[in-house]
Design a protein around this motif. Structure first.
Motif, PDB file in Angstrom:
ATOM      1  N   LEU A  60      -3.873   4.559  -2.922  1.00 38.80           N
ATOM      2  CA  LEU A  60      -2.930   3.736  -3.684  1.00 38.80           C
ATOM      3  C   LEU A  60      -1.879   3.119  -2.773  1.00 38.80           C
ATOM      4  O   LEU A  60      -1.526   1.952  -2.911  1.00 38.80           O
ATOM      5  CB  LEU A  60      -2.226   4.579  -4.760  1.00 38.80           C
ATOM      6  CG  LEU A  60      -3.049   5.081  -5.928  1.00 38.80           C
ATOM      7  CD1 LEU A  60      -2.203   5.986  -6.810  1.00 38.80           C
ATOM      8  CD2 LEU A  60      -3.611   3.914  -6.726  1.00 38.80           C
ATOM      9  N   ILE A  61      -1.376   3.932  -1.844  1.00 40.94           N
ATOM     10  CA  ILE A  61      -0.335   3.458  -0.931  1.00 40.94           C
ATOM     11  C   ILE A  61      -0.863   2.308  -0.067  1.00 40.94           C
ATOM     12  O   ILE A  61      -0.193   1.293   0.111  1.00 40.94           O
ATOM     13  CB  ILE A  61       0.181   4.618  -0.057  1.00 40.94           C
ATOM     14  CG1 ILE A  61       1.002   5.591  -0.921  1.00 40.94           C
ATOM     15  CG2 ILE A  61       1.002   4.106   1.109  1.00 40.94           C
ATOM     16  CD1 ILE A  61       1.348   6.879  -0.208  1.00 40.94           C
ATOM     17  N   VAL A  62      -2.060   2.467   0.467  1.00 41.31           N
ATOM     18  CA  VAL A  62      -2.641   1.428   1.325  1.00 41.31           C
ATOM     19  C   VAL A  62      -2.887   0.149   0.536  1.00 41.31           C
ATOM     20  O   VAL A  62      -2.574  -0.957   0.990  1.00 41.31           O
ATOM     21  CB  VAL A  62      -3.954   1.928   1.977  1.00 41.31           C
ATOM     22  CG1 VAL A  62      -4.714   0.789   2.631  1.00 41.31           C
ATOM     23  CG2 VAL A  62      -3.649   3.025   2.985  1.00 41.31           C
ATOM     24  N   GLU A  63      -3.438   0.294  -0.668  1.00 44.44           N
ATOM     25  CA  GLU A  63      -3.835  -0.877  -1.447  1.00 44.44           C
ATOM     26  C   GLU A  63      -2.690  -1.506  -2.234  1.00 44.44           C
ATOM     27  O   GLU A  63      -2.735  -2.691  -2.532  1.00 44.44           O
ATOM     28  CB  GLU A  63      -4.968  -0.506  -2.402  1.00 44.44           C
ATOM     29  CG  GLU A  63      -6.247  -0.143  -1.682  1.00 44.44           C
ATOM     30  CD  GLU A  63      -7.359   0.309  -2.621  1.00 44.44           C
ATOM     31  OE1 GLU A  63      -7.141   0.372  -3.849  1.00 44.44           O
ATOM     32  OE2 GLU A  63      -8.447   0.614  -2.111  1.00 44.44           O
ATOM     33  N   ASN A  64      -1.676  -0.705  -2.610  1.00 42.07           N
ATOM     34  CA  ASN A  64      -0.663  -1.221  -3.528  1.00 42.07           C
ATOM     35  C   ASN A  64       0.741  -0.703  -3.220  1.00 42.07           C
ATOM     36  O   ASN A  64       1.609  -0.721  -4.083  1.00 42.07           O
ATOM     37  CB  ASN A  64      -1.054  -0.850  -4.970  1.00 42.07           C
ATOM     38  CG  ASN A  64      -0.474  -1.784  -5.983  1.00 42.07           C
ATOM     39  OD1 ASN A  64      -0.221  -2.946  -5.716  1.00 42.07           O
ATOM     40  ND2 ASN A  64      -0.222  -1.262  -7.170  1.00 42.07           N
ATOM     41  N   GLY A  65       0.971  -0.227  -2.001  1.00 43.03           N
ATOM     42  CA  GLY A  65       2.243   0.400  -1.650  1.00 43.03           C
ATOM     43  C   GLY A  65       3.467  -0.467  -1.884  1.00 43.03           C
ATOM     44  O   GLY A  65       4.520   0.032  -2.263  1.00 43.03           O
ATOM     45  N   ALA A  66       3.344  -1.763  -1.679  1.00 42.20           N
ATOM     46  CA  ALA A  66       4.497  -2.649  -1.861  1.00 42.20           C
ATOM     47  C   ALA A  66       4.954  -2.713  -3.318  1.00 42.20           C
ATOM     48  O   ALA A  66       6.111  -3.018  -3.597  1.00 42.20           O
ATOM     49  CB  ALA A  66       4.160  -4.044  -1.356  1.00 42.20           C
TER      50      ALA A  66
END
Length: 132
Positions: A55-61
């Motif tokens: 989740l962090i890699v794909e949508n962290g922002a």
């Protein structure tokens, strides 16, 4: 976490009216929502950590804040996690034991922008009651 992700002084530097009540230029962003889940299931912590890293890699922002308290299979300690954006920490808390008559449950909340609620619920459930 003590990561100083929100520093009031820094916010006031670029928006001196941030703390003023009744500011007409304040708007709520309807794309910011939260998704939460509570289940009476144990969680496979290794799978959960892998899922959160994805989740962090794909949508962290778009992840503003997330936290949870989990029951892990065969563990007497609660697993507590929290994160801000792409910063994540979690671990078993030795001082937070499941009491003998306490209902073992796992729960989390994610706050962020454009969250796919069903994807978060399904992803979390995929980490429940799964052996390595």
């Amino acid at each position: 976490l003590n990561i100083k992700a929100f520093e009031l002084e820094r916010v006031l530097d670029f928006d001196p009216k941030f703390l003023e009540a009744g500011s007409e230029d304040h708007e709520h962003d309807s794309s910011v929502t939260s998704v939460a889940l509570r289940v009476e299931k144990d969680v496979n912590v290794a799978m959960l950590e892998g899922w959160i890293q994805k989740l962090i890699v794909e949508n962290g922002a778009n992840l503003y804040r997330y936290k949870g308290v989990l029951a892990a299979k065969n563990m007497k300690c609660k697993f507590v996690f929290q994160g801000v954006g792409m910063l994540f920490t979690g671990g078993f808390v030795r001082d937070a034991l499941w009491k003998e008559n306490e209902k073992r449950e796992s729960r989390f909340v994610f706050i962020g922008k454009n969250l796919d609620h069903e994807m978060y619920k399904q992803g979390f459930m995929a980490c429940c009651d799964v052996d390595l």
